[in-house]
Design a protein around this motif. Structure first.
Motif, PDB file in Angstrom:
ATOM      1  N   SER A   1       0.711  -0.766  -0.191  1.00 53.64           N
ATOM      2  CA  SER A   1      -0.144  -0.449   0.015  1.00 53.64           C
ATOM      3  C   SER A   1       0.621   1.253   0.069  1.00 53.64           C
ATOM      4  CB  SER A   1      -0.819   0.001   1.318  1.00 53.64           C
ATOM      5  OG  SER A   1      -0.496   0.280   2.412  1.00 53.64           O
ATOM      6  N   GLU A   2       2.276   1.868   0.743  1.00 57.74           N
ATOM      7  CA  GLU A   2       3.108   2.429   0.844  1.00 57.74           C
ATOM      8  C   GLU A   2       3.911   2.095  -0.324  1.00 57.74           C
ATOM      9  OE1 GLU A   2       5.431   2.749   4.321  1.00 57.74           O
ATOM     10  OE2 GLU A   2       4.102   1.274   4.696  1.00 57.74           O
ATOM     11  N   ILE A   3       4.150   1.312  -1.255  1.00 56.61           N
ATOM     12  CA  ILE A   3       4.103   1.806  -2.785  1.00 56.61           C
ATOM     13  C   ILE A   3       3.765   2.090  -3.485  1.00 56.61           C
ATOM     14  CG2 ILE A   3       5.203  -0.083  -4.697  1.00 56.61           C
ATOM     15  CD1 ILE A   3       6.259  -1.996  -3.192  1.00 56.61           C
ATOM     16  N   ALA A   4       2.130   1.833  -3.403  1.00 53.23           N
ATOM     17  CA  ALA A   4       1.208   2.103  -3.962  1.00 53.23           C
ATOM     18  C   ALA A   4       0.589   3.239  -4.347  1.00 53.23           C
ATOM     19  CB  ALA A   4      -0.083   1.409  -4.677  1.00 53.23           C
ATOM     20  N   ALA A   5       0.779   4.293  -3.316  1.00 52.01           N
ATOM     21  CA  ALA A   5       0.782   5.696  -2.738  1.00 52.01           C
ATOM     22  C   ALA A   5       1.968   6.549  -3.168  1.00 52.01           C
ATOM     23  CB  ALA A   5       0.538   5.753  -0.703  1.00 52.01           C
ATOM     24  N   GLN A   6       2.999   6.028  -2.630  1.00 51.38           N
ATOM     25  CA  GLN A   6       4.220   6.731  -3.883  1.00 51.38           C
ATOM     26  C   GLN A   6       4.024   7.067  -5.398  1.00 51.38           C
ATOM     27  OE1 GLN A   6       7.755   5.378  -2.574  1.00 51.38           O
ATOM     28  NE2 GLN A   6       9.441   7.256  -3.841  1.00 51.38           N
ATOM     29  N   LEU A   7       3.767   5.653  -5.827  1.00 57.07           N
ATOM     30  CA  LEU A   7       3.137   5.655  -7.304  1.00 57.07           C
ATOM     31  C   LEU A   7       2.429   6.833  -6.807  1.00 57.07           C
ATOM     32  CD1 LEU A   7       4.311   1.914  -8.237  1.00 57.07           C
ATOM     33  CD2 LEU A   7       5.180   4.278  -8.665  1.00 57.07           C
ATOM     34  N   ASN A   8       1.051   6.800  -7.067  1.00 58.04           N
ATOM     35  CA  ASN A   8       0.315   7.198  -6.931  1.00 58.04           C
ATOM     36  C   ASN A   8       0.480   8.843  -6.852  1.00 58.04           C
ATOM     37  OD1 ASN A   8      -2.290   4.908  -7.472  1.00 58.04           O
ATOM     38  ND2 ASN A   8      -2.369   5.487  -4.946  1.00 58.04           N
ATOM     39  N   ALA A   9       1.042   9.520  -6.051  1.00 58.26           N
ATOM     40  CA  ALA A   9       1.537  10.600  -5.788  1.00 58.26           C
ATOM     41  C   ALA A   9       2.145  11.262  -6.936  1.00 58.26           C
ATOM     42  CB  ALA A   9       2.209  10.299  -5.016  1.00 58.26           C
ATOM     43  N   ALA A  10       2.742  10.408  -7.821  1.00 54.10           N
ATOM     44  CA  ALA A  10       4.038  11.218  -8.713  1.00 54.10           C
ATOM     45  C   ALA A  10       2.574  10.858 -10.167  1.00 54.10           C
ATOM     46  CB  ALA A  10       4.643   9.679  -9.546  1.00 54.10           C
ATOM     47  N   ALA A  11       1.879   9.818 -10.630  1.00 50.10           N
ATOM     48  CA  ALA A  11       0.467  10.261 -11.224  1.00 50.10           C
ATOM     49  C   ALA A  11      -0.921  11.357 -10.961  1.00 50.10           C
ATOM     50  CB  ALA A  11       0.079   8.626 -11.518  1.00 50.10           C
ATOM     51  N   ASP A  12      -0.917  11.329  -9.301  1.00 50.53           N
ATOM     52  CA  ASP A  12      -1.952  12.799  -9.371  1.00 50.53           C
ATOM     53  C   ASP A  12      -1.083  14.554  -9.369  1.00 50.53           C
ATOM     54  OD1 ASP A  12      -3.939  10.887  -8.399  1.00 50.53           O
ATOM     55  OD2 ASP A  12      -2.397  11.094  -5.935  1.00 50.53           O
ATOM     56  N   GLU A  13       0.434  14.367  -9.553  1.00 47.73           N
ATOM     57  CA  GLU A  13       1.096  15.718  -8.844  1.00 47.73           C
ATOM     58  C   GLU A  13       0.638  16.203 -10.943  1.00 47.73           C
ATOM     59  OE1 GLU A  13       2.745  18.736  -8.867  1.00 47.73           O
ATOM     60  OE2 GLU A  13       2.702  17.562  -6.825  1.00 47.73           O
TER      61      GLU A  13
END
Length: 350
Positions: free
Chosen positions: A335-347
């Motif tokens: 879930s932490e790995i996914a959150a970091q990948l999501n942050a890049a996309a959201d930005e």
């Protein structure tokens, strides 16, 4: 790189699940709940499930050529062989014919991979037992030399998604984890260095964005050189691992799986120069050819984390374009790995 080996191996399963979508079928759901002491057990568990499912659906079959001396004609006459038989006083016909068989390339690859896992001392007896029972149905299937497989020439029929995943797993095992002994025999290697993980790491990141962010255009695209003059025939291909596009904004991600995320000289840590030059070239050439604003193109070096004290997490504005360096810790909960990948996309999508 394995602070908690079980978490790391579990994350390999999650990465495989994105790389091979068939692993998301319910038949494989209980694998995610298991604990694995080594990656060979993980592959054994996946193949035990997958081969069992394929056996229930039926193994693929195909026509294979046979040649045999027979008293009656079958198929076509092999004239040189027939003449040779007659010269030897044999009243036989040398015949060539096709027979429908399970001894086809897909099944041969499956058997070869499974037998390597069965012979591996690190695979638990429970998995070996299941795989041995399944191999009883492969009695008429031959093993194959892994070096002879031409993976790029394989073609899958419509509806062969399960086989596609299984062969993909086999390729990952045979190409990335195979060593040859001094006697020329094959055996599975330990799962440790970057060469055995790089392809999976890159494919996982791309497939993650394709599945989780359909609003983005996620591709492993080539970036043309922005030339003022001259032919580009001799220029190397700029092939991105992941290119994310949203409107006229672009993020180019270069995924790196190294034993060392930085280079060290006299105890001074710096970023890998070749990596930085590479992402800079990608971004500047893409920006030069972009139809939008020059600074709508950014780049990211995304390293897989290691046990080293220095884990890059920096950003630079370089000649109008943002270049960031991030570390993805594969020893953390997914879930932490996914959150970091999501942050890049959201930005990118702001």
């Amino acid at each position: 790189m394995t602070k908690d080996k079980n978490i790391f191996i579990k994350n390999i399963y999650y990465m495989l699940s994105y790389a091979f979508t068939a692993l998301n079928f319910t038949e494989y759901s209980d694998i995610a709940a298991e604990r694995f002491d080594n990656v060979h057990n993980l592959f054994a568990a996946i193949l035990a499930k997958g081969v069992g499912q394929q056996l229930r659906q039926g193994l693929c079959r195909g026509y294979t050529g046979c040649e045999e001396d027979m008293p009656l004609l079958r198929g076509k006459i092999n004239m040189p062989g027939t003449l040779k038989d007659r010269a030897a006083g044999k009243r036989l016909l040398s015949c060539r014919y096709d027979v429908l068989s399970e001894n086809v390339l897909f099944n041969r690859i499956l058997k070869t991979t499974v037998m390597l896992l069965i012979r591996h001392p690190g695979v638990e007896a429970a998995y070996k037992s299941v795989l041995k029972k399944e191999m009883m149905y492969f009695a008429d299937v031959d093993e194959i030399s892994p070096d002879s497989v031409r993976w790029s020439e394989m073609h899958f029929r419509r509806g062969s998604q399960t086989y596609r995943m299984l062969i993909g797993i086999c390729r990952f095992v045979l190409e990335g984890m195979l060593l040859t002994t001094d006697k020329g025999e094959y055996r599975l290697a330990s799962f440790a260095d970057e060469q055995r993980m790089c392809r999976l790491y890159e494919k996982f990141i791309l497939e993650y964005y394709i599945r989780e962010y359909p609003a983005l255009n996620a591709r492993a695209s080539q970036i043309p050189w922005s030339l003022d003059s001259g032919a580009g025939d001799l220029l190397p291909v700029m092939q991105s691992d992941v290119t994310l596009t949203y409107g006229n904004r672009t993020l180019i991600i270069d995924a790196k799986y190294y034993a060392h995320t930085t280079q060290s000289h006299y105890n001074m840590h710096t970023l890998h120069s070749s990596n930085l030059y590479q992402i800079f070239a990608y971004v500047k050439n893409k920006a030069s050819l972009s139809g939008g604003s020059f600074n709508d193109v950014s780049g990211m070096l995304l390293y897989a984390g290691t046990d080293e004290s220095v884990q890059p997490n920096v950003s630079y504005m370089m000649s109008g374009n943002m270049i960031s360096v991030r570390t993805l810790d594969l020893n953390r909960d997914f879930s932490e790995i996914a959150a970091q990948l999501n942050a890049a996309a959201d930005e990118l999508m702001k």
